[in-house]
Write a protein that holds these residues in place. Structure first.
Motif, PDB file in Angstrom:
ATOM      1  N   GLN A   1      20.937  74.260 -47.398  1.00  0.00           N
ATOM      2  CA  GLN A   1      19.862  73.568 -46.695  1.00  0.00           C
ATOM      3  C   GLN A   1      18.955  72.772 -47.635  1.00  0.00           C
ATOM      4  O   GLN A   1      18.077  72.056 -47.174  1.00  0.00           O
ATOM      5  CB  GLN A   1      19.037  74.540 -45.883  1.00  0.00           C
ATOM      6  N   ASP A   2      19.136  72.890 -48.942  1.00  0.00           N
ATOM      7  CA  ASP A   2      18.346  72.097 -49.875  1.00  0.00           C
ATOM      8  C   ASP A   2      18.662  70.622 -49.675  1.00  0.00           C
ATOM      9  O   ASP A   2      19.779  70.241 -49.347  1.00  0.00           O
ATOM     10  CB  ASP A   2      18.647  72.494 -51.324  1.00  0.00           C
ATOM     11  N   MET A   3      17.634  69.785 -49.881  1.00  0.00           N
ATOM     12  CA  MET A   3      17.774  68.356 -49.622  1.00  0.00           C
ATOM     13  C   MET A   3      17.626  67.561 -50.918  1.00  0.00           C
ATOM     14  O   MET A   3      16.834  67.920 -51.787  1.00  0.00           O
ATOM     15  CB  MET A   3      16.701  67.912 -48.626  1.00  0.00           C
ATOM     16  N   SER A   4      18.342  66.456 -50.972  1.00  0.00           N
ATOM     17  CA  SER A   4      18.202  65.546 -52.110  1.00  0.00           C
ATOM     18  C   SER A   4      16.899  64.775 -51.965  1.00  0.00           C
ATOM     19  O   SER A   4      16.281  64.755 -50.905  1.00  0.00           O
ATOM     20  CB  SER A   4      19.384  64.570 -52.146  1.00  0.00           C
ATOM     21  N   VAL A   5      16.502  64.092 -53.022  1.00  0.00           N
ATOM     22  CA  VAL A   5      15.284  63.294 -52.985  1.00  0.00           C
ATOM     23  C   VAL A   5      15.395  62.196 -51.932  1.00  0.00           C
ATOM     24  O   VAL A   5      14.436  61.889 -51.224  1.00  0.00           O
ATOM     25  CB  VAL A   5      14.927  62.752 -54.393  1.00  0.00           C
ATOM     26  N   GLY A   6      16.586  61.629 -51.779  1.00  0.00           N
ATOM     27  CA  GLY A   6      16.801  60.602 -50.762  1.00  0.00           C
ATOM     28  C   GLY A   6      16.675  61.175 -49.353  1.00  0.00           C
ATOM     29  O   GLY A   6      16.106  60.535 -48.462  1.00  0.00           O
ATOM     30  N   ASP A   7      17.205  62.387 -49.146  1.00  0.00           N
ATOM     31  CA  ASP A   7      17.084  63.044 -47.837  1.00  0.00           C
ATOM     32  C   ASP A   7      15.619  63.285 -47.493  1.00  0.00           C
ATOM     33  O   ASP A   7      15.182  63.021 -46.372  1.00  0.00           O
ATOM     34  CB  ASP A   7      17.810  64.395 -47.830  1.00  0.00           C
ATOM     35  N   VAL A   8      14.855  63.773 -48.462  1.00  0.00           N
ATOM     36  CA  VAL A   8      13.435  64.057 -48.233  1.00  0.00           C
ATOM     37  C   VAL A   8      12.687  62.759 -47.937  1.00  0.00           C
ATOM     38  O   VAL A   8      11.859  62.700 -47.022  1.00  0.00           O
ATOM     39  CB  VAL A   8      12.809  64.799 -49.431  1.00  0.00           C
ATOM     40  N   ALA A   9      12.996  61.711 -48.682  1.00  0.00           N
ATOM     41  CA  ALA A   9      12.337  60.416 -48.465  1.00  0.00           C
ATOM     42  C   ALA A   9      12.620  59.908 -47.050  1.00  0.00           C
ATOM     43  O   ALA A   9      11.703  59.463 -46.349  1.00  0.00           O
ATOM     44  CB  ALA A   9      12.799  59.407 -49.508  1.00  0.00           C
ATOM     45  N   ARG A  10      13.870  59.998 -46.617  1.00  0.00           N
ATOM     46  CA  ARG A  10      14.227  59.540 -45.267  1.00  0.00           C
ATOM     47  C   ARG A  10      13.557  60.388 -44.192  1.00  0.00           C
ATOM     48  O   ARG A  10      13.019  59.861 -43.219  1.00  0.00           O
ATOM     49  CB  ARG A  10      15.744  59.567 -45.071  1.00  0.00           C
ATOM     50  N   ARG A  11      13.572  61.706 -44.359  1.00  0.00           N
ATOM     51  CA  ARG A  11      13.006  62.600 -43.338  1.00  0.00           C
ATOM     52  C   ARG A  11      11.485  62.507 -43.256  1.00  0.00           C
ATOM     53  O   ARG A  11      10.901  62.638 -42.204  1.00  0.00           O
ATOM     54  CB  ARG A  11      13.384  64.056 -43.639  1.00  0.00           C
ATOM     55  N   SER A  12      10.836  62.293 -44.394  1.00  0.00           N
ATOM     56  CA  SER A  12       9.377  62.326 -44.438  1.00  0.00           C
ATOM     57  C   SER A  12       8.725  60.951 -44.330  1.00  0.00           C
ATOM     58  O   SER A  12       7.538  60.853 -44.030  1.00  0.00           O
ATOM     59  CB  SER A  12       8.909  62.983 -45.739  1.00  0.00           C
ATOM     60  N   GLY A  13       9.491  59.910 -44.635  1.00  0.00           N
ATOM     61  CA  GLY A  13       8.908  58.576 -44.677  1.00  0.00           C
ATOM     62  C   GLY A  13       8.115  58.319 -45.944  1.00  0.00           C
ATOM     63  O   GLY A  13       7.366  57.348 -46.035  1.00  0.00           O
ATOM     64  N   VAL A  14       8.275  59.167 -46.930  1.00  0.00           N
ATOM     65  CA  VAL A  14       7.576  59.045 -48.213  1.00  0.00           C
ATOM     66  C   VAL A  14       8.544  58.441 -49.234  1.00  0.00           C
ATOM     67  O   VAL A  14       9.686  58.882 -49.346  1.00  0.00           O
ATOM     68  CB  VAL A  14       7.069  60.431 -48.693  1.00  0.00           C
ATOM     69  N   ALA A  15       8.085  57.455 -49.964  1.00  0.00           N
ATOM     70  CA  ALA A  15       8.929  56.790 -50.964  1.00  0.00           C
ATOM     71  C   ALA A  15       9.351  57.776 -52.055  1.00  0.00           C
ATOM     72  O   ALA A  15       8.611  58.702 -52.387  1.00  0.00           O
ATOM     73  CB  ALA A  15       8.180  55.620 -51.587  1.00  0.00           C
ATOM     74  N   VAL A  16      10.532  57.554 -52.598  1.00  0.00           N
ATOM     75  CA  VAL A  16      11.035  58.398 -53.684  1.00  0.00           C
ATOM     76  C   VAL A  16      10.041  58.429 -54.843  1.00  0.00           C
ATOM     77  O   VAL A  16       9.772  59.487 -55.414  1.00  0.00           O
ATOM     78  CB  VAL A  16      12.433  57.913 -54.145  1.00  0.00           C
ATOM     79  N   SER A  17       9.467  57.290 -55.182  1.00  0.00           N
ATOM     80  CA  SER A  17       8.496  57.247 -56.285  1.00  0.00           C
ATOM     81  C   SER A  17       7.283  58.122 -55.976  1.00  0.00           C
ATOM     82  O   SER A  17       6.742  58.780 -56.868  1.00  0.00           O
ATOM     83  CB  SER A  17       8.053  55.806 -56.563  1.00  0.00           C
ATOM     84  N   ALA A  18       6.862  58.167 -54.713  1.00  0.00           N
ATOM     85  CA  ALA A  18       5.732  59.023 -54.325  1.00  0.00           C
ATOM     86  C   ALA A  18       6.124  60.491 -54.432  1.00  0.00           C
ATOM     87  O   ALA A  18       5.312  61.331 -54.856  1.00  0.00           O
ATOM     88  CB  ALA A  18       5.267  58.697 -52.910  1.00  0.00           C
ATOM     89  N   LEU A  19       7.356  60.826 -54.075  1.00  0.00           N
ATOM     90  CA  LEU A  19       7.822  62.211 -54.222  1.00  0.00           C
ATOM     91  C   LEU A  19       7.760  62.642 -55.679  1.00  0.00           C
ATOM     92  O   LEU A  19       7.296  63.741 -55.994  1.00  0.00           O
ATOM     93  CB  LEU A  19       9.246  62.358 -53.678  1.00  0.00           C
ATOM     94  N   HIS A  20       8.213  61.777 -56.563  1.00  0.00           N
ATOM     95  CA  HIS A  20       8.158  62.085 -57.995  1.00  0.00           C
ATOM     96  C   HIS A  20       6.708  62.244 -58.448  1.00  0.00           C
ATOM     97  O   HIS A  20       6.391  63.149 -59.225  1.00  0.00           O
ATOM     98  CB  HIS A  20       8.857  60.995 -58.808  1.00  0.00           C
TER      99      HIS A  20
END
Length: 144
Positions: free
Chosen positions: A4-23
């Motif tokens: 169930q762990d998600m990649s950074v791209g999965d999290v970005a798509r699900r949350s609407g938060v940019a990958v750079s913001a996640l970092h």
């Protein structure tokens, strides 16, 4: 890693938060990830709830430092439970109420403040609540 762990791209798509913001949020300690043997980030699903809180807080003008302080009550190493989120909410309530009060003051006093032109801050309910600075005399106490 769990399935169930998600990649950074999965999290970005699900949350609407940019990958750079996640970092960025990860560097600030607001969210965390694990690394695969290939050094790819993997996020637990509960990161989506943290991101939702971060986004709402930012939308209403809460600084990330306030969010980080609130998140300190959440457990490390496991997904927060409903009780954990309730504890965070109760802890954060006072700070949020103070912020609401100051925003209401700003709303109610802004027109007068814009037209007032005072630099003494002696009587300003926004910049000098309870006239604390007035005790030090007239003049711009916070300038310079």
């Amino acid at each position: 890693m769990l399935a169930q762990d998600m990649s950074v791209g999965d999290v970005a798509r699900r949350s609407g938060v940019a990958v750079s913001a996640l970092h960025f949020y990860e560097r600030k300690g607001l969210i965390s990830s694990l690394r695969t043997p290939g050094n790819q980030r993997r996020y637990a699903r509960d990161v989506l709830r943290r991101l939702a809180v971060i986004r709402v807080a930012q939308r209403v003008g809460m600084p990330l430092e306030a969010v980080a302080r609130a998140f300190e009550s959440l457990p490390q190493g496991r997904a927060p439970t409903k009780a954990d989120w309730a504890k965070l909410s109760a802890r954060w309530q006072v700070e949020l109420e103070e912020r609401i009060h100051m925003l209401q003051l700003l709303r109610d006093e802004l027109t007068g403040c814009i037209g007032c032109g005072c630099l003494s801050l002696k009587r300003c309910r926004l910049a000098n609540p309870d006239d604390v600075l007035g005790e030090r005399g007239d003049g711009p106490m916070r300038w310079g």
